[in-house]
Design a protein around this motif. Sequence first.
Motif, PDB file in Angstrom:
ATOM      1  N   TYR A 492      53.565  35.763  44.697  1.00  0.00           N
ATOM      2  CA  TYR A 492      53.315  37.041  43.874  1.00  0.00           C
ATOM      3  C   TYR A 492      52.443  36.296  42.867  1.00  0.00           C
ATOM      4  O   TYR A 492      51.787  37.347  41.852  1.00  0.00           O
ATOM      5  CB  TYR A 492      55.073  36.653  43.456  1.00  0.00           C
ATOM      6  CG  TYR A 492      55.229  38.165  42.278  1.00  0.00           C
ATOM      7  CD1 TYR A 492      55.009  39.216  42.378  1.00  0.00           C
ATOM      8  CD2 TYR A 492      54.632  37.760  40.812  1.00  0.00           C
ATOM      9  CE1 TYR A 492      55.258  40.444  41.203  1.00  0.00           C
ATOM     10  CE2 TYR A 492      55.692  37.791  39.985  1.00  0.00           C
ATOM     11  CZ  TYR A 492      55.788  39.660  39.827  1.00  0.00           C
ATOM     12  OH  TYR A 492      55.697  40.438  38.813  1.00  0.00           O
ATOM     13  N   ALA A 495      49.393  38.063  43.403  1.00  0.00           N
ATOM     14  CA  ALA A 495      49.044  39.313  43.423  1.00  0.00           C
ATOM     15  C   ALA A 495      48.592  39.284  41.901  1.00  0.00           C
ATOM     16  O   ALA A 495      47.593  40.045  41.449  1.00  0.00           O
ATOM     17  CB  ALA A 495      50.236  39.765  43.690  1.00  0.00           C
ATOM     18  N   ASP A 501      49.427  44.061  43.664  1.00  0.00           N
ATOM     19  CA  ASP A 501      50.564  43.972  45.627  1.00  0.00           C
ATOM     20  C   ASP A 501      50.098  44.491  46.636  1.00  0.00           C
ATOM     21  O   ASP A 501      50.569  45.455  47.066  1.00  0.00           O
ATOM     22  CB  ASP A 501      51.763  43.724  44.623  1.00  0.00           C
ATOM     23  CG  ASP A 501      52.390  43.743  45.215  1.00  0.00           C
ATOM     24  OD1 ASP A 501      52.984  43.401  46.382  1.00  0.00           O
ATOM     25  OD2 ASP A 501      54.009  44.214  44.773  1.00  0.00           O
TER      26      ASP A 501
END
Length: 598
Positions: A492, A495, A501
Motif C-alpha cells: 500500500y 502504491a 493503486d
Amino acid sequence: MRHLSSSRLILGCLLGLLLGASPMQAALPQAPGFLAGQHAKNGIACAECHGKGRPVKVDDNETTVNEGCVRCHGSLKEVGAKAQGHINPHVSHLGDIACTACHGGHRGSWAYCGNCHGFELKIPFPATVMKPAEAAPKPPQPASVRRRERTDVVVIGSGAAGMVAALTAHDAGAKVVVLEKQPITGGNSMLAAGGMNAAATRFQAKKGIKDSVELMVKDTMTGGKNLNELELVKILAEQSAASVEYLTELGADLSDVGRMGGASVDRTHRPQGGKAVGAHIVDVLRANAVKRKLDVRVNSRVVRLLENRQGRITGVLVQGRHRGFYRIDAKAVVLAAGGFSANPERVAHYQPTFQGMTSSNQPGATGDGLDLGAAAGGVLKDMEQIQIHPSIAAGSRILITEAVRGNGAILVNREGKRFVNEITTRDAASKATLAQPGQSAFMVFDEGVRQSLKQIDGYFHLELVKEGATPEALAAAIQVPPQALKETLDRYNQAVAAKADAEFKRPDLPRALTTPKFYAIEVKPGVHYTMGGLKISTRTEVMAKDGKPIPGFFAAGEVTGGVHGANRLGGNSISETITFGRIAGAQAAAAAHAPVKP
C-alpha cells in the motif's frame, strides 16, 4: 412500610403519575428505590424539585424539575468536571441535555447512552428494564380532545432537518412549535461523523480543490445507481454551497475539507481538525433555537396529522409525556422525523437478509413519522432501499466514520490482506466485507492518520482500538498473520509513493502508513440509513397518490425518499437535511402567511 398521611399520599400519587411512575410507585414518593425517596431521606421537600405551585404541574420538557437539578448539583458541564471514571457520560456528544433524560424521580433511572453504547455506566437507582419511548406500545388516539393550541407551523422532529426548517420558518416571521418524541433533541444528526458534502464552496477554493455542481450531481447519481430523482439531486448540489454558508453564518465551523466514499474530489466539509460534524452542527442549531426562543418540546409524540374535509393538513394530535393528549392547529406542518433503521422488524420486512444486523442509529429512528405521512395520504417510495454501513465497531453500535478511511486507513481481512477499494461506495464496501472470513474486517491506520482526524480520539476513549509499535506487533494484537500484514502495508505504501493503486484502484491515496504506532479497529456492516420515504416535490411538498401535493404538508430529511436512490454517499445526509430543511421551512412559512382558500 412507612405510614403515609392521606394528604401526602395524594400528593405523592400526583407527583409520581406526572413523572411516569406506576400507581404503587406514585403512592410511595419516599420509597428509597427512587431519587425522590433519596431526596426525601435527605430532608429535601417535593417543592425543591417541582416548585411551590398547587396543583403541581410538570411540563413535557420537565423544565422546573431540571432547574431544580441544576440549582442543587450544578450544570451538566459542572457535574462533568467533578465526575470520576474512564467514561464520563456528563461530557459527551449529546450536548447540554436535560438531567431527566437519564435520571428519574419516581421511576427507575437509565443511561440514555446505553441505547448505542455497550459500556456499563453506574447510575443511581437504575431501571430493571430500559424502555425508551419507541419501545412502548402505540398510544391510543382519543375520539375528541378538548385541549387545543394554535400556531403557524408545526415541525415534527428535532434533527438537523427539523431544526433548520424551524429556524427558517421562524426567521420568515412564522410562529413555530417543534415536537420531539425523545427526551433529547438532535436525532440521528447528532451521530453524524464524517462531514457535509458541498460543491464549489469558498473553503474548497481556498484549498485549491476544483469541484462543480455537475460533478456532485454525477457522483450522487452514480452512487445511487441512478434510482435517485434527478431534480432533487440537482437541488442538493446546486444549493449545497449556500447551505454551508448558512451554517457558517449561524456559527458553525465547516472549514476543513476531506473526502468520503464515492466522491471524485474532496468535498466533505467538517470542523477544523476533523471533529465529528453532527454534534457540532446540532449544538449550533440548538444555540440558535435558544437565541430565538423557539418553542421546542421534547417527550412529545405526534400520534396523528389532522386534516380538513378538503384534505389540507391543519395540525397535529400530540401525546405529551405529562400533559397527555392535546391538539395543535397549524397552517402548515413539516415532517422531519427521520427513517427506520432502529426498527429491526421493519428493516427485516423490507430486506430479510438484513435481519439480525445491528444498527448505528439512535433509538428514535423507528419510522413512525413515515406512518404519520402515509396515514395522511402521502406516497412512500423506495422503501426497500436500506443502506448498511461497512464500518460499525464489532460488538457495538458505534459507527467508525468513513472519514478514517478517507484520511488514509485501509481495510484488511483475517488473513492480513486488503480486499477492497476503501473509499468505494458503502454498499460495495459492505458486500466485500461480508464476503470475508468472519464477515468482518480490520480498519488499519497509523499515528499519521490518527493525528489528522480529531474524532479518532473518541474510539481510543471507548477502548475500541488495538495497537502495536510495529506492523507485526499490531498483527499479533488482532490475531492476523504478521508477515502478511507487513507485506500488505508495504504494498500500500508503495502504491501511495507511485500515486497509483494497481490492486484495487483506490483513487485517493492521501498518505503512507509508516508512522508508529499502528492501530486497528474491527468493523462489521450494520444497518445505517433508509433511502426510502415519502415522495416530495422540489418544494418539499408531500405528494399524494393522485400525483398532487397535499396542501399544508411538507417533509425533509431521512423521512423522505428520492434524493439518494439505491445508496447514499457519505456526507450527503447532512447536506440533504440542511438544504431541504431550509426549503421546507421557507415553504411552510409561506403557506402559513398565504390566505386560506375557502
